[in-house]
Design an enzyme around this catalytic site. Structure first.
Site, PDB file in Angstrom:
ATOM      1  N   LYS A 195     -17.479 -18.830 -18.743  1.00  0.00           N
ATOM      2  CA  LYS A 195     -16.827 -19.335 -19.952  1.00  0.00           C
ATOM      3  C   LYS A 195     -16.322 -20.758 -19.713  1.00  0.00           C
ATOM      4  O   LYS A 195     -16.547 -21.660 -20.502  1.00  0.00           O
ATOM      5  CB  LYS A 195     -15.682 -18.388 -20.333  1.00  0.00           C
ATOM      6  CG  LYS A 195     -15.027 -18.744 -21.629  1.00  0.00           C
ATOM      7  CD  LYS A 195     -13.896 -17.778 -21.969  1.00  0.00           C
ATOM      8  CE  LYS A 195     -13.003 -18.408 -23.013  1.00  0.00           C
ATOM      9  NZ  LYS A 195     -11.813 -17.609 -23.289  1.00  0.00           N
ATOM     10  N   GLU A 201     -16.642 -19.807  -7.633  1.00  0.00           N
ATOM     11  CA  GLU A 201     -17.571 -18.785  -7.135  1.00  0.00           C
ATOM     12  C   GLU A 201     -18.931 -18.920  -7.824  1.00  0.00           C
ATOM     13  O   GLU A 201     -19.988 -18.859  -7.188  1.00  0.00           O
ATOM     14  CB  GLU A 201     -17.014 -17.376  -7.397  1.00  0.00           C
ATOM     15  CG  GLU A 201     -15.774 -17.018  -6.593  1.00  0.00           C
ATOM     16  CD  GLU A 201     -14.469 -17.367  -7.303  1.00  0.00           C
ATOM     17  OE1 GLU A 201     -14.439 -18.365  -8.057  1.00  0.00           O
ATOM     18  OE2 GLU A 201     -13.477 -16.644  -7.096  1.00  0.00           O
ATOM     19  N   GLY A 254     -12.710 -13.548 -21.311  1.00  0.00           N
ATOM     20  CA  GLY A 254     -13.773 -13.140 -20.386  1.00  0.00           C
ATOM     21  C   GLY A 254     -13.977 -11.640 -20.362  1.00  0.00           C
ATOM     22  O   GLY A 254     -15.107 -11.150 -20.454  1.00  0.00           O
ATOM     23  N   ARG A 255     -12.890 -10.868 -20.252  1.00  0.00           N
ATOM     24  CA  ARG A 255     -13.025  -9.418 -20.111  1.00  0.00           C
ATOM     25  C   ARG A 255     -13.450  -8.737 -21.401  1.00  0.00           C
ATOM     26  O   ARG A 255     -13.754  -7.552 -21.405  1.00  0.00           O
ATOM     27  CB  ARG A 255     -11.728  -8.829 -19.576  1.00  0.00           C
ATOM     28  CG  ARG A 255     -10.483  -9.189 -20.369  1.00  0.00           C
ATOM     29  CD  ARG A 255      -9.237  -8.895 -19.543  1.00  0.00           C
ATOM     30  NE  ARG A 255      -7.993  -9.320 -20.173  1.00  0.00           N
ATOM     31  CZ  ARG A 255      -7.480 -10.541 -20.053  1.00  0.00           C
ATOM     32  NH1 ARG A 255      -8.121 -11.481 -19.381  1.00  0.00           N
ATOM     33  NH2 ARG A 255      -6.317 -10.832 -20.610  1.00  0.00           N
ATOM     34  N   GLU A 340      -6.053  -7.039 -16.050  1.00  0.00           N
ATOM     35  CA  GLU A 340      -5.802  -8.453 -16.406  1.00  0.00           C
ATOM     36  C   GLU A 340      -4.999  -8.517 -17.705  1.00  0.00           C
ATOM     37  O   GLU A 340      -4.197  -9.427 -17.909  1.00  0.00           O
ATOM     38  CB  GLU A 340      -7.117  -9.241 -16.564  1.00  0.00           C
ATOM     39  CG  GLU A 340      -7.461 -10.048 -15.335  1.00  0.00           C
ATOM     40  CD  GLU A 340      -8.576 -11.072 -15.495  1.00  0.00           C
ATOM     41  OE1 GLU A 340      -9.093 -11.276 -16.609  1.00  0.00           O
ATOM     42  OE2 GLU A 340      -8.951 -11.682 -14.477  1.00  0.00           O
ATOM     43  N   HIS A 371     -15.191  14.804  -3.767  1.00  0.00           N
ATOM     44  CA  HIS A 371     -15.246  14.965  -2.309  1.00  0.00           C
ATOM     45  C   HIS A 371     -14.592  13.793  -1.596  1.00  0.00           C
ATOM     46  O   HIS A 371     -14.825  13.566  -0.411  1.00  0.00           O
ATOM     47  CB  HIS A 371     -16.701  15.151  -1.869  1.00  0.00           C
ATOM     48  CG  HIS A 371     -17.321  16.366  -2.488  1.00  0.00           C
ATOM     49  ND1 HIS A 371     -17.224  17.622  -1.935  1.00  0.00           N
ATOM     50  CD2 HIS A 371     -17.969  16.521  -3.663  1.00  0.00           C
ATOM     51  CE1 HIS A 371     -17.827  18.501  -2.727  1.00  0.00           C
ATOM     52  NE2 HIS A 371     -18.277  17.860  -3.797  1.00  0.00           N
ATOM     53  N   LYS A 492      -6.361 -19.268  -7.095  1.00  0.00           N
ATOM     54  CA  LYS A 492      -7.442 -20.252  -7.254  1.00  0.00           C
ATOM     55  C   LYS A 492      -7.008 -21.606  -6.685  1.00  0.00           C
ATOM     56  O   LYS A 492      -7.753 -22.268  -5.956  1.00  0.00           O
ATOM     57  CB  LYS A 492      -7.776 -20.434  -8.743  1.00  0.00           C
ATOM     58  CG  LYS A 492      -8.543 -19.301  -9.371  1.00  0.00           C
ATOM     59  CD  LYS A 492      -8.920 -19.713 -10.796  1.00  0.00           C
ATOM     60  CE  LYS A 492      -9.410 -18.554 -11.608  1.00  0.00           C
ATOM     61  NZ  LYS A 492      -9.623 -18.885 -13.024  1.00  0.00           N
TER      62      LYS A 492
HETATM   63  O1  F6P Z   1     -10.377 -13.869 -12.925  1.00  0.00           O
HETATM   64  C1  F6P Z   1      -9.971 -14.867 -13.770  1.00  0.00           C
HETATM   65  C2  F6P Z   1     -11.012 -15.206 -14.786  1.00  0.00           C
HETATM   66  O2  F6P Z   1     -10.576 -16.296 -15.508  1.00  0.00           O
HETATM   67  C3  F6P Z   1     -11.390 -14.049 -15.705  1.00  0.00           C
HETATM   68  O3  F6P Z   1     -10.513 -13.861 -16.737  1.00  0.00           O
HETATM   69  C4  F6P Z   1     -12.758 -14.431 -16.101  1.00  0.00           C
HETATM   70  O4  F6P Z   1     -13.454 -13.352 -16.664  1.00  0.00           O
HETATM   71  C5  F6P Z   1     -13.315 -14.882 -14.785  1.00  0.00           C
HETATM   72  O5  F6P Z   1     -12.248 -15.559 -14.159  1.00  0.00           O
HETATM   73  C6  F6P Z   1     -14.525 -15.758 -14.857  1.00  0.00           C
HETATM   74  O6  F6P Z   1     -14.244 -16.941 -15.565  1.00  0.00           O
HETATM   75  P1  F6P Z   1     -15.401 -17.849 -16.125  1.00  0.00           P
HETATM   76  O7  F6P Z   1     -16.195 -17.032 -17.089  1.00  0.00           O
HETATM   77  O8  F6P Z   1     -14.724 -19.012 -16.756  1.00  0.00           O
HETATM   78  O9  F6P Z   1     -16.270 -18.265 -14.962  1.00  0.00           O
END
Ligand code: F6P
Length: 526
Positions: A195, A201, A254-255, A340, A371, A492
């Site tokens: 987003k 990452e 995002g979620r 979150e 189990h 972060k």
């Molecule tokens: O974990 C924090 C967060 O901002 C989430 O809310 C989001 O889904 C994720 O990182 C990934 O963010 P982006 O889609 O901006 O890479």
């Protein structure tokens, strides 16, 4: 939501607190003995889903007061404002418009996604060399990964047999290496889902995947890299062809972004038709949330039960246990949706909540879980409310031998958790006196049973939306903002600082200096 204020001032709060003190006095055994038809009236339907909450320590009085609490906290008003696109995410000054994505037959972005997905599925979308693209690798993390990856596994039986779709999420290079393994860059499309288009990452993975593509097809990657993002300018700055940039609104968290462009790889796998069915399933639950009175509004009632357990009975966690191989990644997705959203210690106006908020959400498939962690659920010292999720008609049932046994286990666990086996019953089985305490089950452990008729794109959409709205209902009661996630920012920032520190080889004394030294020792010489 009563503008972020703490909920304990609501008139129903004190009455519920009073009842909570006595809730344990009547066991679930006694409740069912008094009213054997509990599972008829402490249950409800939402879309195609049947939800049974009869195995909770509630009666008509508690449910009535929880509904009163919902009215006093204006849960329906908050949901209505969310559905109307008002600014419910106050700390970021945004609306929360994930429900709008599934309200119509689709917008321009969905149409463009469908064209691309159809082209890959029918072999007409070709790469730089003119060969058909037959593999899609989706890069992303958190909400840009969990929902689509979960749905891709849940709907694997609907996936195109000749198109490979993979997801990669971890910063650990082993993940991307596995995702790219065996693929040919000439026939692969990499979708960068982010987003913000800044998440390190994902950007590190994007750089590696782009380098891999370049080695295979040269510098023209215009047909090999796509983006799903709310920052199209950043995607363009990375050289991604505008024709392959699929925007999602800033107002879709995002979620909650499964129904957005973030679902592109899922759409390639299951096809645009099935993707639309998933959106329609979500919309059914959105309508239910909007149009159903609180007393029969299933997502709101589940949220109120969660509040009952967390705020009044002291439960600290919620276990989500699917009895369905396809749904095995649902707990992971719901961890983000619920934790979150509800992991907040201040209300929307910044004042302390004055009490607990979101529980730890965890879980795994039921068959394996029995189990592994069910021992603690049955005989541990903590009471953990459990969601048991079953699917009536299986996707496959080799020899007709698996499915009934699977459902029998779900039903058995609900029963064992609720009613247990007391010491007298245990002794009557001939158990040695010194082992009776070990082999007795206290029971009185709450569970919700959620039944899907089948695992389809529609029912999956319904299930996901049910949990989303259940989460928002809890937030409305507690007066917290379910749409921000400031708690992820500090880590972060520090990761950036530690990255610089490691790169620069600083010997400055830090709280983590000892760890850094050990890491360097283990790393060995260059
Ligand atoms: O974990 C924090 C967060 O901002 C989430 O809310 C989001 O889904 C994720 O990182 C990934 O963010 P982006 O889609 O901006 O890479």
């Amino acid at each position: 939501m009563t503008s972020g204020s703490s909920p304990s001032g609501a008139p129903a709060w004190a009455a519920l607190a009073d009842l909570a003190g006595r809730a344990g006095a009547v066991s679930l055994r006694e409740r069912f003995a008094l009213d054997p038809s509990r599972s008829e009236h402490f249950a409800g339907r939402v879309g195609d889903l049947w939800v049974d909450w009869s195995r909770h320590p509630v009666d008509e009085e508690v449910m009535g007061l929880l509904c009163d609490l919902s009215v006093q906290r204006d849960v329906s008003g908050f949901c209505a404002r969310m559905l109307a696109g008002e600014t419910v995410n106050t700390t970021e000054g945004r609306s929360a418009t994930h429900t709008a994505l599934r309200a119509s037959d689709g917008d321009e972005t969905l149409g463009r996604m469908a064209d691309l997905a159809a082209g890959i599925r029918d072999g007409s979308y070709t790469g730089a060399s003119g060969e058909p693209v037959g593999a899609v690798v989706s890069l992303g993390i958190g909400g840009s990964y969990l929902g689509p990856a979960m749905a891709h596994e849940a709907l694997a039986h609907l996936a195109h047999p000749d198109v490979t779709v993979r997801f990669s999420s971890s910063l650990d290079g082993a993940d991307l290496t596995a995702a790219l393994d065996g693929l040919d860059p000439a026939t692969t499309l990499v979708v960068i889902c982010s987003k913000s288009f800044t998440t390190p990452e994902t950007m590190v993975a994007a750089d590696t995947a782009t380098a891999w593509l370049r080695e295979g097809v040269g510098d023209d990657l215009s047909r090999h890299v796509a983006a799903a993002t709310a920052a199209p300018g950043r995607a363009a700055a990375r050289g991604i062809d505008p024709g392959l940039v699929f925007p999602l609104p800033e107002s879709v968290g995002g979620r909650f972004s499964l129904p957005s462009a973030v679902g592109l790889a899922l759409m390639v796998a299951i096809g645009p038709e099935e993707f639309r069915r998933m959106l329609s399933g979500m919309h059914v639950v959105d309508r239910h949330l909007d149009e159903t009175p609180v007393a029969t509004n299933v997502p709101v009632l589940l949220g109120l039960l969660d509040v009952w357990h967390r705020s009044f009975l002291g439960a600290t966690s919620l276990a989500v246990v699917p009895y369905s191989h396809g749904l095995r990644r649902l707990p992971g997705h719901l961890q983000q949706v619920m934790m979150e959203s509800l992991g907040k210690r201040v209300t929307a106006d910044g004042s302390p909540t004055g009490g607990p908020t979101g529980p730890v959400v965890w879980g795994a498939g039921g068959t394996g879980g029995q189990h592994a962690f069910f021992q603690l659920l049955h005989q541990g010292t903590d009471v953990v409310p459990v969601d048991l999720i079953g699917v009536a008609r299986p996707v496959v049932d080799p020899r007709g031998a698996h499915h009934e046994a699977l459902m029998a286990n779900l039903l058995a666990q609900a029963e064992a958790l609720a009613f247990g086996r007391n010491e007298a019953e245990t002794a009557a089985l001939g158990v040695a006196p010194d082992l009776v305490a070990h082999q007795a089950f206290p029971g009185n452990r709450p569970s919700t049973v959620i039944l899907l008729p089948e695992l389809s794109a529609s029912t999956l959409g319904q299930l996901v939306a049910l949990y989303e709205h259940r989460t928002v209902a809890q937030a409305a009661v507690w007066g917290i903002n379910p749409f921000d996630q400031w708690g992820v920012e500090l880590g972060k920032d520090l990761a950036t600082r530690f990255g610089d520190l490691l790169a620069g080889g600083s010997d400055r004394q830090e709280p983590s200096s000892g760890l850094i030294r050990r890491y360097r020792e283990l790393l060995g010489p260059d």
